[in-house]
Design a protein around this motif. Structure first.
Motif, PDB file in Angstrom:
ATOM      1  N   TYR A   1      23.459  56.183  81.925  1.00  0.00           N
ATOM      2  CA  TYR A   1      23.853  56.626  83.262  1.00  0.00           C
ATOM      3  C   TYR A   1      23.343  55.604  84.262  1.00  0.00           C
TER       4      TYR A   1
ATOM      5  N   TYR B   1      31.430  53.053  88.700  1.00  0.00           N
ATOM      6  CA  TYR B   1      31.285  54.013  87.613  1.00  0.00           C
ATOM      7  C   TYR B   1      29.836  54.446  87.574  1.00  0.00           C
ATOM      8  N   ASP B   2      29.588  55.625  87.004  1.00  0.00           N
ATOM      9  CA  ASP B   2      28.210  56.119  86.969  1.00  0.00           C
ATOM     10  C   ASP B   2      27.675  56.289  85.547  1.00  0.00           C
ATOM     11  N   ARG B   3      28.500  55.933  84.543  1.00  0.00           N
ATOM     12  CA  ARG B   3      28.035  55.980  83.155  1.00  0.00           C
ATOM     13  C   ARG B   3      28.819  54.967  82.341  1.00  0.00           C
TER      14      ARG B   3
ATOM     15  N   TYR C   1      32.695  55.762  82.900  1.00  0.00           N
ATOM     16  CA  TYR C   1      33.026  57.088  83.405  1.00  0.00           C
ATOM     17  C   TYR C   1      32.577  57.221  84.857  1.00  0.00           C
ATOM     18  N   ARG C   2      33.236  58.124  85.557  1.00  0.00           N
ATOM     19  CA  ARG C   2      32.821  58.484  86.912  1.00  0.00           C
ATOM     20  C   ARG C   2      32.950  59.996  87.046  1.00  0.00           C
ATOM     21  N   ASP C   3      31.874  60.627  87.428  1.00  0.00           N
ATOM     22  CA  ASP C   3      31.828  62.088  87.575  1.00  0.00           C
ATOM     23  C   ASP C   3      32.297  62.796  86.299  1.00  0.00           C
ATOM     24  N   GLY C   4      31.946  62.242  85.139  1.00  0.00           N
ATOM     25  CA  GLY C   4      32.267  62.862  83.864  1.00  0.00           C
ATOM     26  C   GLY C   4      33.657  62.568  83.328  1.00  0.00           C
TER      27      GLY C   4
END
Length: 107
Positions: free
Chosen positions: A98, A65-67, A41-44
Protein backbone atom coordinates in the motif's frame (compact mmCIF):
# COMPACT_ATOMS: atom_id res chain seq x y z
CA UNK A 1 -49.38 -31.90 -0.07
CA UNK A 2 -50.14 -29.05 -2.48
CA UNK A 3 -48.83 -26.52 0.04
CA UNK A 4 -45.62 -28.51 0.44
CA UNK A 5 -45.05 -28.61 -3.34
CA UNK A 6 -45.82 -24.89 -3.55
CA UNK A 7 -43.20 -24.17 -0.83
CA UNK A 8 -40.58 -26.28 -2.61
CA UNK A 9 -41.23 -24.49 -5.92
CA UNK A 10 -41.04 -21.07 -4.23
CA UNK A 11 -37.81 -22.03 -2.44
CA UNK A 12 -36.31 -23.15 -5.76
CA UNK A 13 -37.32 -19.89 -7.43
CA UNK A 14 -35.84 -17.86 -4.58
CA UNK A 15 -32.60 -19.85 -4.76
CA UNK A 16 -32.41 -19.23 -8.51
CA UNK A 17 -32.81 -15.48 -8.00
CA UNK A 18 -30.13 -15.43 -5.30
CA UNK A 19 -27.70 -17.45 -7.41
CA UNK A 20 -28.23 -15.27 -10.49
CA UNK A 21 -27.46 -12.18 -8.36
CA UNK A 22 -24.23 -13.77 -7.11
CA UNK A 23 -23.21 -14.68 -10.64
CA UNK A 24 -23.65 -11.07 -11.76
CA UNK A 25 -21.47 -9.85 -8.90
CA UNK A 26 -18.65 -12.24 -9.77
CA UNK A 27 -18.78 -11.25 -13.43
CA UNK A 28 -18.53 -7.57 -12.51
CA UNK A 29 -15.43 -8.09 -10.33
CA UNK A 30 -12.00 -6.86 -11.39
CA UNK A 31 -9.98 -9.21 -13.56
CA UNK A 32 -7.39 -11.13 -11.55
CA UNK A 33 -3.75 -10.15 -11.30
CA UNK A 34 -1.91 -13.04 -12.91
CA UNK A 35 1.58 -14.34 -12.29
CA UNK A 36 4.06 -12.30 -14.33
CA UNK A 37 2.03 -9.08 -14.10
CA UNK A 38 2.32 -5.88 -12.09
CA UNK A 39 -1.10 -4.60 -10.97
CA UNK A 40 -1.95 -1.21 -9.50
CA UNK A 41 -5.13 -0.35 -7.61
CA UNK A 42 -6.95 2.75 -6.43
CA UNK A 43 -9.57 2.62 -3.69
CA UNK A 44 -9.63 -1.19 -3.98
CA UNK A 45 -10.37 -1.25 -7.73
CA UNK A 46 -7.92 -2.40 -10.38
CA UNK A 47 -6.55 0.68 -12.16
CA UNK A 48 -4.09 -1.00 -14.55
CA UNK A 49 -2.05 -4.17 -15.03
CA UNK A 50 1.00 -4.66 -17.19
CA UNK A 51 4.19 -6.72 -17.68
CA UNK A 52 7.10 -5.73 -15.42
CA UNK A 53 8.88 -2.53 -16.37
CA UNK A 54 12.46 -3.19 -17.49
CA UNK A 55 15.45 -1.57 -15.77
CA UNK A 56 16.03 1.95 -17.04
CA UNK A 57 12.45 2.32 -18.29
CA UNK A 58 9.52 4.18 -16.76
CA UNK A 59 5.75 3.76 -16.88
CA UNK A 60 3.75 6.77 -15.72
CA UNK A 61 0.07 6.17 -15.10
CA UNK A 62 -2.51 8.88 -15.73
CA UNK A 63 -3.75 8.64 -12.14
CA UNK A 64 -2.32 8.03 -8.71
CA UNK A 65 -2.60 4.52 -7.33
CA UNK A 66 -2.63 3.54 -3.68
CA UNK A 67 -1.59 -0.13 -3.92
CA UNK A 68 0.80 -2.09 -6.11
CA UNK A 69 1.01 -5.87 -6.38
CA UNK A 70 4.15 -7.19 -8.03
CA UNK A 71 3.41 -10.70 -9.32
CA UNK A 72 6.36 -10.57 -11.74
CA UNK A 73 9.77 -12.10 -11.13
CA UNK A 74 11.40 -8.66 -11.42
CA UNK A 75 11.91 -6.08 -8.68
CA UNK A 76 9.98 -2.91 -9.50
CA UNK A 77 10.48 0.60 -8.18
CA UNK A 78 7.39 2.66 -7.40
CA UNK A 79 7.82 6.42 -7.71
CA UNK A 80 5.77 9.04 -5.88
CA UNK A 81 5.77 11.37 -8.90
CA UNK A 82 5.42 11.05 -12.67
CA UNK A 83 8.43 10.41 -14.86
CA UNK A 84 10.03 8.09 -12.28
CA UNK A 85 11.63 10.94 -10.36
CA UNK A 86 11.75 11.87 -6.70
CA UNK A 87 11.08 9.57 -3.78
CA UNK A 88 10.57 5.89 -4.43
CA UNK A 89 10.40 2.43 -2.89
CA UNK A 90 11.30 -1.02 -4.13
CA UNK A 91 8.54 -3.57 -4.61
CA UNK A 92 9.86 -7.12 -4.56
CA UNK A 93 8.39 -10.22 -6.24
CA UNK A 94 5.08 -11.17 -4.64
CA UNK A 95 4.90 -8.00 -2.57
CA UNK A 96 1.50 -6.33 -2.23
CA UNK A 97 2.31 -2.84 -0.98
CA UNK A 98 0.00 0.00 0.00
CA UNK A 99 1.67 3.16 -1.26
CA UNK A 100 0.43 6.37 -2.90
CA UNK A 101 2.37 6.66 -6.17
CA UNK A 102 2.03 7.52 -9.86
CA UNK A 103 4.80 5.75 -11.82
CA UNK A 104 6.65 2.44 -11.94
CA UNK A 105 10.22 1.83 -13.06
CA UNK A 106 12.32 -1.25 -13.47
CA UNK A 107 15.15 -2.05 -11.07
Amino acid sequence: MVNRIRRIVLAGAAATLVMSGLTAQVAAADPPCYSGEVCVYRDGALLDKFPPVRPGQCRTLGKYYDRIWNRSGNVQRTWYTGGCTGGNQLVYHGENKYIFSVSVGGF
